[in-house]
Enzyme design. Structure first.
Site: not given
Length: 515
Positions: A88-89
């Site tokens: 997840p960014c």
């Protein structure tokens, strides 16, 4: 434009991590890889992956819902050739920076790459693909990215990386992402050359949003789901020209009665798609006023989101509308994944795909184009400012009034506004106990920035109150609403990278007794 794949070649056994809605998985499947195992922590994503088995994903796909940090590595399949995925960014993203600073690896999500490394160490693939946002290069002054590269190199992999934009690969969306390929070749890994845009071989024009979604049916159910009504700013969207956003209503853009300060909102606020060009980046959790909106002044349908992200129509998503949009917005665009997969097949697995490759010394032009666009914007603002210099209109009309402000259900204050002179306003906030003066605030609020004029506010609170300070700010907010087109003090104050706010606090003094 699609390259032919050698489908009778040996399938490349692939494992997918942080699989989400399956963007990478779909692209690699289309390029002749076989994704045999996918895992994600979200129930909705795992349900989506299972729904698409034998449709856009392998019939032999095994889906496991798990946290990669506690994943039992013994459950992974043997003889894996390729690993794909990106954690997840949010902790590295631009929205994360604007929402309070990008924490990078200091955020718990930023350490998920360690779990990725453990999987690589366990299955020892011939290569892997690691995807993330561009911001990962800069968080913590580059330390996060260096830590990630060092971790991969300790596993005895050579690392090559590139920032690529999805619109260069057949997606009608500006979406820059960082792609890292780890391998054990002697030579560099070369990324695919753009298929569309000024950097492409034949200069193919970018795909437009209209061209991409024009044949989709718009149903009565879609009409119900996408209506943009009953909101504080809903009436403004029809006034926004295609391709523009809330900035249309700012003084800097020449709007005669400004409603927002310049850079007081994110760029996707009231952003309406231009049908003739790609849109800005789709996000996973849009707010009520977050675009891109359709040029018909409505939200996009889920099917339109899918097309704009590059998913095939037959790929379906599990859950309610917001669940589906979240999965789509978090996904890697399948089309860019497809072309990267072809480059991997050709260079690492020796299966010719005849894809054109980017030489390492070639610099793509998207950063240069953004610079040119910023320059044109500055020139436009300068021209608007020069044309408005003759105007004598300010952003505020001065008037007196008496009103009540209720910050809570248990507190009521009498607010009186007096005009002292042409640019001086006195706001008195009074509670039941008038014996003491608790605090005093003085601020200057500027009207039209092209003019020298400004309004000086002197705000005083009389009496003891638990909610006194809050009421003072509410009183100023109330005055802004009553004397200008701005809906609140926040909209008046441009704070996103704006060097100077348009109001300044001159003095704030707290008193224990009457002076």
């Amino acid at each position: 434009m699609i390259y032919e794949t050698t489908m009778n070649s040996k399938k490349i056994r692939t494992l997918s991590l942080f699989s989400g809605g399956g963007g990478l998985d779909v692209g690699f499947e289309q390029a002749g890889f076989e994704v045999l195992f996918s895992t994600d922590i979200e129930t909705s994503c795992c349900n989506t992956l299972r729904m698409n088995k034998s449709i856009t994903l392998s019939k032999d796909l095994e889906v496991l819902q798990a946290d990669i940090r506690t994943l039992n590595l013994d459950l992974l399949p043997n003889d894996i050739d390729m690993v794909i995925g990106g954690p997840p960014c949010q902790s590295f993203s631009a929205s994360g920076r604007r929402a309070g600073g990008a924490a990078g690896s200091l955020d718990a999500r930023g350490t998920l790459f360690e779990g990725y490394c453990k999987v690589i160490s366990k299955v020892q693939p011939k290569a892997f693909l690691f995807e993330n946002v561009r911001g990962i290069l800069a968080t913590n002054k580059g330390k996060d990215f260096n830590d990630i590269i060092e971790a991969f190199e300790k596993l005895k992999y050579k690392i090559d990386y590139r920032i690529l934009d999805a619109e260069d690969y057949g997606v009608p969306q500006q979406r820059e992402r960082l792609f890292i390929v780890g391998h054990r070749m002697e030579q560099l890994f070369l990324f695919p050359k753009p298929i569309y845009g000024p950097d492409s071989k034949d200069k193919h024009p970018y795909l437009s949003v209209h061209e991409t979604i024009k044949d989709l049916q718009f149903t009565s159910e879609d009409e119900k789901d996408t209506a943009f009504i009953n909101g504080k700013y809903s009436y403004l969207l029809p006034l926004v020209p295609p391709g523009e956003n809330y900035l249309h209503f700012t003084e800097k853009r020449g709007y005669s009665n400004p409603i927002f300060a310049y850079r007081s909102r994110f760029s996707d606020f009231l952003y309406k798609a231009d049908p003739n060009i790609p849109v800005k980046t789709l996000i996973a959790s849009p707010g009520k006023y977050t675009g891109p909106f359709h040029w018909d002044n409505r939200y996009l349908t889920v099917n339109e989101y899918k097309r704009i992200q590059g998913f095939p129509d037959e790929h379906t998503f599990w859950g309610k509308r917001e669940d589906q949009i979240k999965q789509i917005g978090n996904s890697v665009c399948p089309k860019i994944a497809f072309y990267i997969a072809l480059a991997v097949r050709q260079q690492i697995f020796g299966q010719d795909t005849s894809i054109d490759l980017l030489q390492p010394d070639i610099k793509l032009s998207f950063d240069k184009r953004k610079g040119q666009k910023a320059k044109k914007t500055k020139e436009k603002h300068a021209e608007i400012k020069e044309n408005n210099l003759q105007s004598s209109e300010t952003s505020f009309s001065l008037k007196s009034y008496t009103d009540y402000v209720e910050p809570t259900s248990c507190s009521k204050h009498n607010v009186k506004v007096k005009l002292k002179n042409t640019n001086e306003v006195e706001i008195c906030v009074q509670s039941d106990d008038t014996k003491k003066l608790q605090a005093k605030l003085s601020m200057s609020i500027y009207g039209n920035p092209n003019l020298i004029s400004k309004v000086n506010l002197n705000v005083s609170l009389y009496g003891q109150s638990e909610y006194g300070i809050q009421t003072m700010w509410n009183a100023v907010d109330n005055w802004v609403q009553k004397t200008s087109n701005y809906h609140s003090l926040i909209e008046l104050y441009g704070h996103f990278t704006e060097p100077h706010p348009i109001f300044n606090i001159n003095k704030f003094v707290s008193y224990s007794k009457m002076p």
